[in-house]
Write an enzyme that holds these catalytic residues in place. Structure first.
Site, PDB file in Angstrom:
ATOM      1  N   HIS A  98     -11.795  -8.614 -58.877  1.00 58.45           N
ATOM      2  CA  HIS A  98     -12.218  -9.916 -59.408  1.00 58.45           C
ATOM      3  C   HIS A  98     -13.321  -9.629 -60.422  1.00 58.45           C
ATOM      4  O   HIS A  98     -14.096  -8.686 -60.226  1.00 58.45           O
ATOM      5  CB  HIS A  98     -12.864 -10.801 -58.346  1.00 58.45           C
ATOM      6  CG  HIS A  98     -12.008 -11.165 -57.183  1.00 58.45           C
ATOM      7  ND1 HIS A  98     -11.788 -10.326 -56.128  1.00 58.45           N
ATOM      8  CD2 HIS A  98     -11.360 -12.316 -56.888  1.00 58.45           C
ATOM      9  CE1 HIS A  98     -11.024 -10.935 -55.227  1.00 58.45           C
ATOM     10  NE2 HIS A  98     -10.743 -12.142 -55.664  1.00 58.45           N
ATOM     11  N   ASP A 101     -16.539  -8.990 -58.711  1.00 54.94           N
ATOM     12  CA  ASP A 101     -16.723  -7.780 -57.899  1.00 54.94           C
ATOM     13  C   ASP A 101     -17.448  -6.733 -58.733  1.00 54.94           C
ATOM     14  O   ASP A 101     -18.081  -5.830 -58.190  1.00 54.94           O
ATOM     15  CB  ASP A 101     -15.395  -7.118 -57.497  1.00 54.94           C
ATOM     16  CG  ASP A 101     -14.451  -8.067 -56.805  1.00 54.94           C
ATOM     17  OD1 ASP A 101     -14.927  -9.024 -56.185  1.00 54.94           O
ATOM     18  OD2 ASP A 101     -13.226  -7.836 -56.904  1.00 54.94           O
TER      19      ASP A 101
HETATM   20  C1  XLS Z   1      -8.220 -14.335 -50.331  1.00 53.43           C
HETATM   21  C2  XLS Z   1      -7.355 -13.636 -51.253  1.00 53.43           C
HETATM   22  C3  XLS Z   1      -8.041 -12.999 -52.446  1.00 53.43           C
HETATM   23  C4  XLS Z   1      -7.033 -12.665 -53.502  1.00 53.43           C
HETATM   24  C5  XLS Z   1      -7.616 -12.392 -54.819  1.00 53.43           C
HETATM   25  O1  XLS Z   1      -7.802 -14.767 -49.271  1.00 53.43           O
HETATM   26  O2  XLS Z   1      -6.619 -12.693 -50.523  1.00 53.43           O
HETATM   27  O3  XLS Z   1      -8.797 -11.902 -52.069  1.00 53.43           O
HETATM   28  O4  XLS Z   1      -6.238 -11.579 -53.141  1.00 53.43           O
HETATM   29  O5  XLS Z   1      -8.396 -13.429 -55.270  1.00 53.43           O
END
Ligand code: XLS
Ligand code: CA
Ligand code: CA
Length: 447
Positions: A98, A101
């Site tokens: 993300h 991140d």
């Molecule tokens: C959350 C999601 C997230 C996605 C990416 O539940 O799994 O981490 O994979 O935004």
């Protein structure tokens, strides 16, 4: 070196007792025409592995993931250093991220974009030096309070505009990551609609919100194509959490949405195991729905816990699940641009750097076993339904006579009624033989 206690992790086989060795994942071994590495396409999720500290609703972090950095940008770079050392030690070829991140969220959009440019250039240098690629990027549209009512689905047009700006920046980063002259490749971009949903319909214009989510997706595709990012877009379905109801409920719902809004040419699905469970489906069900619609793009490989009703994002270890997953992937013809992203985090008490490796070794071996088993089941040929032609015993009636007439559109309700009157009571359609099949699976797996 950030992980001096962990050596290069290699395949040593099922007899090995070395905790830092693969027992089943043998990356260069060719199985069913491809190396295991090419079949499985493992990816590291930046968020869980490099930023998550083991927090839960009741407790703060149990592990420090600043990796020696002190200022926010030092920490961001130390995380990148840790991530690349980690991926190289495990032989992982991809990562997912993300925007938020990569850096700590900044006070202004300008500052955030500047910091993202700095860290993206730093990471790109490491990608070029190692050959590690980015499978997909995504924008965090859930954390900041401004997104409390959603991003694309917000009641506020200003918030929508801010979401669009953040998506634009992530697409710029994704474009940078995928460029490399002859080494350019096709990455992806995920929309996970964490807050694209509602808490109560008493205050929600669901129709407008869904239209707007589609508008944001169209804008993203248009911009991507304009800058030359030809990557694959994905929706990642999830029924709930954080919202009570999320618009991308499950695979079937997301596919309907993509078709309704004319997005199905640019999007496929990123199926997460834990989200399937939350939707009341099996992981395999979601994979099959996606594949049967030519929408199986990528996988977030993790597992939930049947005794906990939320998104626990655990490392997958159940080999029946990984076997079913890899069977579905093989059946779909393998991954195109997608792969297996470990959207998984260590349990809170597994709070050492070594545990980070143990989590990945566990799941990489579990999916390797799944692949080995899936190929064995496939080659054995006794179970599994590919098509009416491929499974004459069960679906053979569809290959000729009245079945073929129905499939080819020649039958009418009247002709079928005439046929039924003539044939009398049809024979029972034959046993499903489920227990026999399940024992064949065990025989092939453990025999
Ligand atoms: C959350 C999601 C997230 C996605 C990416 O539940 O799994 O981490 O994979 O935004
Ligand atoms: Ca996920
Ligand atoms: Ca999840």
């Amino acid at each position: 070196m950030i992980f001096p206690n962990v050596p290069q992790v290699k395949y040593e086989g099922p007899e090995s007792r070395n905790p830092f060795a693969f027992k089943f994942y043998d990356p260069d071994k060719v199985i069913s025409g491809k190396t295991m590495r090419a079949h499985l396409k493992f990816a590291m999720a930046w968020w869980h592995n490099l930023t998550a500290g083991g927090t839960d609703m009741f407790g703060r972090a149990t592990i420090d993931k600043s990796f020696g950095g002190t200022t926010p940008m030092e920490i961001a770079k130390a995380r990148a250093d840790a991530g690349f050392e980690f991926m190289r030690k495990l032989g992982i070829d991809y990562f997912c991220f993300h925007d938020l991140d990569l850096i700590a969220e900044a006070d202004t959009l300008e500052a955030q974009n500047r910091q993202l440019d700095e860290i993206a250039a730093y990471i790109k240098g490491k990608m070029d030096a190692t050959g590690i690629k980015c499978l997909w990027g995504t924008t965090n549209l859930t954390n900041n309070p401004r997104f409390m009512n959603g991003a694309g689905s917000s009641n506020s047009a200003d918030v929508f505009a801010r979401a669009a700006a953040n998506v634009k920046k992530t697409l710029d980063i994704m474009y940078l990551f995928t460029q490399g002259g002859e080494n350019s490749y096709t990455g992806g971009f995920v929309f996970w609609g964490g807050r694209e949903g509602y808490e109560t319909l008493w205050n929600t214009d669901m129709a407008l919100e869904r239209d707007n989510v589609a508008r944001l997706m169209h804008l993203a595709v248009d911009y991507a194509r304009k800058i030359g990012f030809n990557g694959q877009f994905y929706i990642e379905p999830k029924p709930k959490e954080p919202m009570k109801h999320q618009y991308d409920y499950d695979a079937e719902t997301a596919i309907g949405f993509l078709r309704k809004y004319g997005l199905d040419g640019d999007f496929k699905l990123n199926i997460e195991a834990n989200h399937a469970t939350l939707a009341g489906h099996t992981f395999r069900h979601e994979l099959r729905v996606a594949a049967d619609n030519n929408m199986l793009g990528s996988i977030d490989a993790n597992t939930g816990d049947p005794h906990l009703g939320w998104d626990t994002d655990e490392f997958a270890y159940n080999v029946y699940d990984t076997t079913e997953c890899m069977y579905e992937v093989l059946r779909a013809g393998g991954f195109g641009w997608g792969g297996l992203n470990f959207d998984a985090k260590n349990r809170r008490p597994s709070n050492t750097y070594e545990d980070m490796f143990h989590g990945f070794i566990l799941s990489m071996d579990a999916f390797a076993l799944g692949l080995i088993n899936a190929v064995k089941i496939w080659d054995d040929g006794r179970v599994g339904v590919l098509s009416p032609e491929g499974h004459a015993e069960r679906y053979g009636s569809w290959n000729s006579g009245i079945g073929l007439a129905i499939r080819s559109g020649k039958a009418t309700l009247e002709s079928l009624s005439d046929y039924a009157l003539k044939q009398g009571e049809p024979q029972l359609p034959g046993s499903g033989r489920q227990e026999y099949i399940q024992n064949v699976i065990n025989q092939v797996t453990f025999g």
